[in-house]
Design an enzyme around this catalytic site. Structure first.
Site, PDB file in Angstrom:
ATOM      1  N   ALA A  17       0.807  -1.217   0.000  1.00  0.00           N
ATOM      2  CA  ALA A  17       0.000   0.000   0.000  1.00  0.00           C
ATOM      3  C   ALA A  17       0.843   1.271   0.000  1.00  0.00           C
ATOM      4  CB  ALA A  17      -0.942   0.002   1.206  1.00  0.00           C
ATOM      5  N   ARG A  21       7.885  -3.652  -4.955  1.00  0.00           N
ATOM      6  CA  ARG A  21       9.221  -4.164  -5.206  1.00  0.00           C
ATOM      7  C   ARG A  21       9.125  -5.320  -6.189  1.00  0.00           C
ATOM      8  NH1 ARG A  21       6.799  -5.055  -1.025  1.00  0.00           N
ATOM      9  NH2 ARG A  21       7.530  -3.127  -0.119  1.00  0.00           N
ATOM     10  N   HIS A 244      -3.400 -12.133  -2.742  1.00  0.00           N
ATOM     11  CA  HIS A 244      -3.544 -11.227  -1.604  1.00  0.00           C
ATOM     12  C   HIS A 244      -2.239 -11.286  -0.830  1.00  0.00           C
ATOM     13  CE1 HIS A 244      -5.649 -10.093   2.423  1.00  0.00           C
ATOM     14  NE2 HIS A 244      -4.964  -9.092   1.910  1.00  0.00           N
ATOM     15  N   ASP A 245      -1.601 -10.151  -0.644  1.00  0.00           N
ATOM     16  CA  ASP A 245      -0.251 -10.150  -0.067  1.00  0.00           C
ATOM     17  C   ASP A 245      -0.191 -10.851   1.283  1.00  0.00           C
ATOM     18  OD1 ASP A 245      -1.598  -8.107   1.273  1.00  0.00           O
ATOM     19  OD2 ASP A 245      -0.235  -6.516   0.632  1.00  0.00           O
ATOM     20  N   THR A 246      -1.239 -10.730   2.082  1.00  0.00           N
ATOM     21  CA  THR A 246      -1.230 -11.421   3.374  1.00  0.00           C
ATOM     22  C   THR A 246      -1.271 -12.929   3.191  1.00  0.00           C
ATOM     23  OG1 THR A 246      -2.374  -9.543   4.373  1.00  0.00           O
ATOM     24  CG2 THR A 246      -2.333 -11.588   5.632  1.00  0.00           C
ATOM     25  N   THR A 267       1.671  -2.061   6.562  1.00  0.00           N
ATOM     26  CA  THR A 267       0.738  -0.940   6.706  1.00  0.00           C
ATOM     27  C   THR A 267      -0.417  -1.339   7.616  1.00  0.00           C
ATOM     28  OG1 THR A 267       1.306  -0.124   4.510  1.00  0.00           O
ATOM     29  CG2 THR A 267      -0.758   0.646   5.451  1.00  0.00           C
ATOM     30  N   ASN A 304      -8.089  -7.398  11.446  1.00  0.00           N
ATOM     31  CA  ASN A 304      -7.243  -6.297  10.985  1.00  0.00           C
ATOM     32  C   ASN A 304      -6.981  -5.302  12.102  1.00  0.00           C
ATOM     33  OD1 ASN A 304      -7.851  -7.428   8.382  1.00  0.00           O
ATOM     34  ND2 ASN A 304      -7.414  -5.437   7.476  1.00  0.00           N
ATOM     35  N   GLY A 414       7.422  -6.043   7.546  1.00  0.00           N
ATOM     36  CA  GLY A 414       8.245  -4.905   7.958  1.00  0.00           C
ATOM     37  C   GLY A 414       8.286  -4.704   9.454  1.00  0.00           C
TER      38      GLY A 414
END
Length: 495
Positions: A17, A21, A244-246, A267, A304, A414
Site C-alpha cells: 500500500a 518491489r 492477496h499479499d497477506t 501498513t 485487521n 516490515g
C-alpha cells in the site's frame, strides 16, 4: 521435500500500500536465494471528479515501475521461468472491452460510506457475515461497488479486475480472479463460490468479475510485445500465486498452525491463526474476525489492526512540520521513553484516512480527559505500545474463537524489524515472539511460483521448512507480564 537440480529463477511483483518491489529468487538446487532488484514508491493521487477530490491508485505508474523491475530481473537471471503478482486486497479496476475506465479508487477514499449504507439497507452486517464470513471493513469491495452503482459507473463496465489480476492481464492478456484475493471482496460465499444471489439482491452485475482461478494456476506466457519490450522470453510464464499479499505472507511463515498465531505486520497488522475450515459464529462476528482463503485452501482466521500506518503517517506529519524525522531515530528515542500507562484504541475509525496522525491521537486522549503523549518520543512510544496491546488482544481472541492453543506467535513483514514492537508484543502476550522473515510476502509468492514450475514440490509445511532453514527467525522472550496475557499458552476455549 524433493528439490530439482535444475537451475532457474522466478520473480515476484509485490505491491504494498505504500511501496512496491520486484524480487528475484533462485530456489533450485536446494537453495532459496532472494534478492531485491527494484523498489519503488506507491503514491496515491487526488483527482478532482467534478464534486470532490477523490483518492486513487496510480496503477499505470506501478505497472511501469514493476515492468522495469522485471526487465532488471531478466538481466540478472540466466533462466527466468516464472513471475507471480501479489498486492493489497479489495481494490479493483473497472474495464470495458479490455480498456480501463479510470484509475482505481483507493480504499482510504471516503466514498465507501455511501456504499455501506446502501448494502446494509438490503443486508445487515450479521446477515452478510453468515454469507461471506468477513469482518466489517467500510472499504470492502462489495461496499465500493455499491458506491460505484450509486454514481452510475457500473453501467459503463463489463469487467472488474482486482489489482494483481489487472497486472496479470496486462502481462498475459488473461483475465481471472485469483481465489485468495476474491475471498476479501465480500462477494464470495462461505462455500467458496460467487454469491450471485446476493449480487442480484444488491443490484450488482453478476459476472462482473471473471471466473475464479486457483492459487498455483498457470496464467500463460508473457504477451509477445511485453516480452520484447522488457527483454524477456515469451517462454516466461505468469503464475497465479496467493495474490492477496497477506495470503502470500502467511504461506511463508515457518509455523506449526496447531499451536501458533501470526501477525503479518506492514501498513496493516493482520492478526490470526491458520485453520482448515472457516469459523462463522456470532462471537466471531461481534469480535470482527474474518475468514479469508489462504494458500492450499487454508483459512486465514484473523482481525485487521491499523498497523504501521500509524507510525508512517506520524513520521510524515512531523516531516510536514519541518522536523527531519527518521523512524529509526524516533524508535530509539521511544525505547528510552517511560512505558505508556494508557494506550489508545488503534481501531478507531479516525485513524484510517491520511492526515495529522499525532493530532488525532492527542484528540483521542483529550476527549477522554486523559493526558496525551507530549513529546515525539512519547508519541512514538504510545503508538508502539498501543499496537502491541492490539496485537496481543487479537492473538488472544483468535485463539479463543478458533479453539487454538497458542504457544508461539510469529511476527513477519516490515514490523519484524521493529525491535521495540516485537519485544512489547511478547511482553504483553507473555509468550515468545518469533520475528521474521521480513520479506514473507515475496517469499510466499516465489515459492508458489517455483512449485508451479517443478523447481520444488511438497505441501505448505514443506515450503515453510525451506524458509526457516534459510531465514531463521529472531526470538523475543517475554520479560514480564504487563498485559492481560501471562500464561504459557492462550486459547483453550471452543469456537
Amino acid at each position: 521435500m524433493s528439490r530439482s537440480t535444475r537451475s532457474a529463477q522466478v520473480a515476484a511483483i509485490d505491491l504494498g500500500a505504500t511501496s512496491g518491489r520486484v524480487m528475484l529468487a533462485d530456489v533450485s538446487r536446494g537453495r532459496l536465494e532472494l534478492e531485491q532488484v527494484a523498489r519503488f514508491t506507491n503514491d496515491p493521487v487526488h483527482i478532482w471528479n467534478g464534486r470532490r477530490s477523490a483518492l486513487h491508485w496510480d496503477v499505470p505508474a506501478l505497472f511501469r515501475a514493476a515492468s522495469a523491475g522485471l526487465a532488471e530481473a531478466g538481466r540478472q537471471s540466466d533462466d527466468l521461468v516464472g513471475i507471480g503478482v501479489d498486492s493489497w486486497a479489495v481494490d479493483y479496476a473497472l474495464l470495458r472491452e479490455g480498456r480501463m475506465l479510470g484509475l482505481p479508487h483507493h480504499y482510504r477514499d471516503t466514498r465507501s460510506a455511501v456504499g455501506v449504507d446502501a448494502v446494509h439497507a438490503e443486508l445487515g452486517p450479521a446477515d452478510l457475515y453468515v454469507r461471506n464470513g468477513l469482518q466489517f471493513l467500510p472499504f470492502t469491495t462489495v461496499y465500493q461497488l455499491a458506491a460505484e452503482k450509486a454514481d452510475g459507473l457500473l453501467d459503463q463496465a463489463d469487467t472488474a479486475l482486482l489489482i494483481p489480476d489487472l497486472i496479470t492481464y496486462w502481462l498475459t492478456g488473461r483475465r481471472g480472479t485469483e481465489r485468495t484475493n476474491a475471498s476479501t471482496t465480500g462477494l464470495l460465499g462461505i462455500n467458496g463460490r460467487w454469491d450471485t444471489a446476493m449480487m442480484e439482491r444488491l443490484g450488482l452485475p453478476v459476472g462482473l468479475f471473471p471466473d475464479l482461478v486457483e492459487t498455483g494456476t498457470d496464467q500463460g506466457p508473457l504477451l509477445g510485445d511485453v516480452a520484447e519490450r522488457l527483454g524477456l522470453s515469451t517462454s516466461t510464464r505468469v503464475t497465479a500465486v496467493a495474490s492477496h499479499d497477506t495470503a502470500s505472507a502467511v504461506a511463508a511463515i515457518p509455523m506449526d498452525p496447531s499451536r501458533s498465531a501470526y501477525i503479518s505486520c506492514g501498513t496493516w497488522g493482520l492478526v490470526g491463526v491458520e485453520l482448515e475450515q472457516p469459523v462463522v459464529s456470532r462471537d466471531g462476528w461481534k469480535a470482527n474476525f474474518t475468514n479469508e482463503v489462504g494458500a492450499d485452501g487454508r483459512i486465514r482466521y484473523l482481525h485487521n489492526v491499523m498497523g504501521l500506518w500509524l507510525l508512517s503517517e506520524t513520521v510524515r506529519q512531523y516531516q510536514r512540520e519541518g522536523y527531519r524525522a527518521e523512524l529509526g531515530e524516533l524508535l530509539a528515542q521511544a525505547a528510552e521513553a517511560p512505558a505508556t500507562v494508557e494506550i489508545f484504541d488503534t481501531d478507531d475509525a479516525r485513524f484510517l484516512p491520511p492526515g495529522d496522525m499525532p493530532g488525532r491521537i492527542r484528540d483521542w486522549y483529550d476527549e477522554r480527559g486523559m493526558r496525551p503523549p507530549m513529546t515525539r518520543a512519547e508519541m512514538v512510544r504510545t503508538i508502539v505500545e498501543s499496537l502491541a496491546a492490539a496485537f496481543a488482544d487479537g492473538v488472544a481472541r483468535a485463539a479463543e474463537l478458533s479453539g487454538t492453543t497458542v504457544e508461539t506467535v510469529h511476527l513477519v513483514g516490515g514490523g519484524s524489524q521493529n525491535r521495540l514492537l516485537c519485544q512489547l508484543t511478547a511482553d504483553r502476550l507473555g509468550l515468545p515472539v518469533q520475528a521474521g522473515p521480513v520479506e514473507a510476502t515475496a517469499l510466499g509468492n516465489v515459492l508458489i511460483t517455483a512449485r508451479a514450475h517443478g523447481l520444488i514440490d511438497g505441501d505448505l509445511e514443506a515450503m515453510r521448512s525451506i524458509v526457516v532453514d534459510r531465514f531463521p527467525p529472531q526470538h523475543y522472550a517475554p520479560r514480564h507480564s504487563r498485559g492481560t496475557r501471562s500464561r504459557t499458552a492462550v486459547g483453550t476455549g471452543k469456537a
